[in-house]
Design an enzyme around this catalytic site. Structure first.
Site, PDB file in Angstrom:
ATOM      1  N   ARG A 103       0.913  -1.154  -0.091  1.00 62.95           N
ATOM      2  CA  ARG A 103      -0.067  -0.041   0.009  1.00 62.95           C
ATOM      3  C   ARG A 103       0.965   1.256   0.043  1.00 62.95           C
ATOM      4  O   ARG A 103       2.035   1.082   0.678  1.00 62.95           O
ATOM      5  CB  ARG A 103      -1.017   0.081   1.181  1.00 62.95           C
ATOM      6  CG  ARG A 103      -0.256   0.321   2.382  1.00 62.95           C
ATOM      7  CD  ARG A 103      -1.644   0.731   3.531  1.00 62.95           C
ATOM      8  NE  ARG A 103      -0.831   0.928   4.803  1.00 62.95           N
ATOM      9  CZ  ARG A 103      -1.541   1.457   5.892  1.00 62.95           C
ATOM     10  NH1 ARG A 103      -2.859   1.161   5.803  1.00 62.95           N
ATOM     11  NH2 ARG A 103      -0.920   1.743   6.894  1.00 62.95           N
ATOM     12  N   THR A 107      -1.219   7.675   0.426  1.00 61.37           N
ATOM     13  CA  THR A 107      -2.684   7.492  -0.175  1.00 61.37           C
ATOM     14  C   THR A 107      -3.707   6.524   0.504  1.00 61.37           C
ATOM     15  O   THR A 107      -4.732   6.050   0.226  1.00 61.37           O
ATOM     16  CB  THR A 107      -3.119   7.631  -1.663  1.00 61.37           C
ATOM     17  OG1 THR A 107      -2.152   6.213  -2.104  1.00 61.37           O
ATOM     18  CG2 THR A 107      -2.033   8.578  -2.252  1.00 61.37           C
ATOM     19  N   ASP A 201       4.355  -2.048  12.190  1.00 62.23           N
ATOM     20  CA  ASP A 201       4.402  -2.488  10.736  1.00 62.23           C
ATOM     21  C   ASP A 201       4.491  -4.193  10.899  1.00 62.23           C
ATOM     22  O   ASP A 201       5.742  -4.459  11.120  1.00 62.23           O
ATOM     23  CB  ASP A 201       5.432  -1.782   9.737  1.00 62.23           C
ATOM     24  CG  ASP A 201       5.399  -2.328   8.480  1.00 62.23           C
ATOM     25  OD1 ASP A 201       5.603  -3.526   8.262  1.00 62.23           O
ATOM     26  OD2 ASP A 201       5.187  -1.440   7.625  1.00 62.23           O
ATOM     27  N   ASP A 204       7.726  -5.240   8.708  1.00 60.04           N
ATOM     28  CA  ASP A 204       9.118  -5.028   9.011  1.00 60.04           C
ATOM     29  C   ASP A 204       9.149  -5.700  10.507  1.00 60.04           C
ATOM     30  O   ASP A 204      10.405  -6.181  10.870  1.00 60.04           O
ATOM     31  CB  ASP A 204       8.909  -3.457   9.850  1.00 60.04           C
ATOM     32  CG  ASP A 204       9.071  -2.582   8.584  1.00 60.04           C
ATOM     33  OD1 ASP A 204       9.162  -3.151   7.010  1.00 60.04           O
ATOM     34  OD2 ASP A 204       8.902  -1.294   8.743  1.00 60.04           O
TER      35      ASP A 204
HETATM   36  C1  PRP Z   1       0.354  -4.119   5.198  1.00 59.60           C
HETATM   37  C2  PRP Z   1      -0.231  -5.220   5.846  1.00 59.60           C
HETATM   38  C3  PRP Z   1      -1.472  -5.422   4.878  1.00 59.60           C
HETATM   39  C4  PRP Z   1      -1.705  -4.011   4.522  1.00 59.60           C
HETATM   40  C5  PRP Z   1      -3.008  -3.436   5.245  1.00 59.60           C
HETATM   41  O1  PRP Z   1       1.310  -4.434   3.938  1.00 59.60           O
HETATM   42  O2  PRP Z   1       0.402  -6.412   5.757  1.00 59.60           O
HETATM   43  O3  PRP Z   1      -1.241  -5.937   3.364  1.00 59.60           O
HETATM   44  O4  PRP Z   1      -0.496  -3.314   4.892  1.00 59.60           O
HETATM   45  O5  PRP Z   1      -3.159  -2.031   5.030  1.00 59.60           O
HETATM   46  P1  PRP Z   1      -4.612  -1.579   4.350  1.00 59.60           P
HETATM   47  O6  PRP Z   1      -5.592  -2.555   4.977  1.00 59.60           O
HETATM   48  O7  PRP Z   1      -4.629  -0.187   4.768  1.00 59.60           O
HETATM   49  O8  PRP Z   1      -4.220  -1.978   2.754  1.00 59.60           O
HETATM   50  P2  PRP Z   1       2.305  -3.356   3.396  1.00 59.60           P
HETATM   51  O9  PRP Z   1       1.438  -2.748   2.244  1.00 59.60           O
HETATM   52  O10 PRP Z   1       3.071  -2.569   4.559  1.00 59.60           O
HETATM   53  O11 PRP Z   1       3.362  -4.371   2.831  1.00 59.60           O
HETATM   54  P3  PRP Z   1       4.197  -5.589   3.453  1.00 59.60           P
HETATM   55  O12 PRP Z   1       3.352  -6.765   3.760  1.00 59.60           O
HETATM   56  O13 PRP Z   1       5.164  -5.711   2.192  1.00 59.60           O
HETATM   57  O14 PRP Z   1       4.839  -5.041   4.462  1.00 59.60           O
HETATM   58  N1  URA Z   2       0.190  -2.375   8.129  1.00 62.84           N
HETATM   59  C1  URA Z   2       0.787  -2.655   9.107  1.00 62.84           C
HETATM   60  O1  URA Z   2       1.634  -3.510   8.949  1.00 62.84           O
HETATM   61  N2  URA Z   2       0.386  -2.219  10.212  1.00 62.84           N
HETATM   62  C2  URA Z   2      -0.713  -1.336  10.520  1.00 62.84           C
HETATM   63  O2  URA Z   2      -1.076  -1.109  11.402  1.00 62.84           O
HETATM   64  C3  URA Z   2      -1.407  -0.854   9.270  1.00 62.84           C
HETATM   65  C4  URA Z   2      -1.065  -1.394   8.013  1.00 62.84           C
END
Ligand code: PRP
Ligand code: URA
Length: 210
Positions: A103, A107, A201, A204
């Site tokens: 994401r 935005t 996160d 992370d």
């Molecule tokens: C995180 C999480 C979800 C998303 C949730 O992924 O694992 O996929 O954010 O947020 P949303 O409900 O607002 O869409 P991220 O985009 O950080 O990617 P990652 O898994 O590579 O860290």
């Molecule tokens: N993605 C994450 O990993 N944590 C949050 O709290 C929201 C989005």
């Protein structure tokens, strides 16, 4: 849409350790796996099975086996990958497909950067894995993608959700057979789109900053 929020002290205990900022990545990964296995028990309640005749050492009896076509498990990369082992432990005969999504942190719009799934998901039961349901953008896009390929029903397993995300999914999947299984629904999202109190996160914390 059916929503099931776990109400079990073992799950809440493990989530509490997961939330703790002091918890290291190896422990975080281990707990994620354990939590998924516990949540998967509820999430697979409606997995399709067929009757099967077997011979025990004593007599013949009728049991069940998971139906064909086999269910498919879809972790959303990157953080969903941390949930895969815990899920396939419970559903070892499932197929596994992958969706890579990220994401935009300004935005909150999700982008799909990778996909490895069968072209035709007709009659397939799909289990989507993503630890965090925040705005619902990523999970909503993933679920819509699976239905566009013909999925029969989709069950999503998330460790934590925000009320805003649950409401957003409900709106996006109207008319489809969707079940949402969550370890907990937290208070709210903050201005950065993070779940509060949340766990930060998830990607992370599982794998370090990338
Ligand atoms: C995180 C999480 C979800 C998303 C949730 O992924 O694992 O996929 O954010 O947020 P949303 O409900 O607002 O869409 P991220 O985009 O950080 O990617 P990652 O898994 O590579 O860290
Ligand atoms: N993605 C994450 O990993 N944590 C949050 O709290 C929201 C989005």
């Amino acid at each position: 849409m059916r929503v099931h929020v776990a109400d079990h002290p073992l799950i809440t205990h493990k989530l509490t350790v997961l939330r703790d900022v002091q918890t290291s990545s190896p422990v975080f990964r281990q707990l994620t796996e354990e939590l998924v296995t516990l949540l998967a028990y509820e999430a697979t309640r409606n997995v399709r099975v067929d009757p099967v005749e077997i011979q025990t050492p004593v007599t013949t009896t009728t049991g069940v086996k998971i139906s064909e076509p086999r269910p498919i498990v879809v972790p959303i990369l990157r953080a969903g990958l941390g949930m895969l082992e815990g899920m396939v432990k419970l559903l070892p005969t499932a197929e596994v497909g992958f969706l890579g999504m990220v994401r935009d942190e300004e935005t909150f719009e999700p982008t799909t950067y990778a996909e490895r799934l069968p072209d035709d998901l007709s009659d397939r039961q799909c289990f989507v894995l993503d630890p965090m349901l925040a705005t619902g953008g990523s999970l909503g896009a993933a679920i819509k993608f699976l239905f566009a390929r013909g999925a029969q029903d989709v069950t999503a397993i998330c460790l934590l959700g925000a009320p805003e995300g649950v409401a957003a999914i409900e709106k996006q999947v109207e008319g489809h057979d969707v079940t949402l299984v969550l370890g907990a629904v937290d208070e709210r999202l903050n201005e950065k789109g993070y779940i509060v109190p949340g766990l930060g996160d998830a990607g992370d914390r599982l794998y370090g900053t990338a």
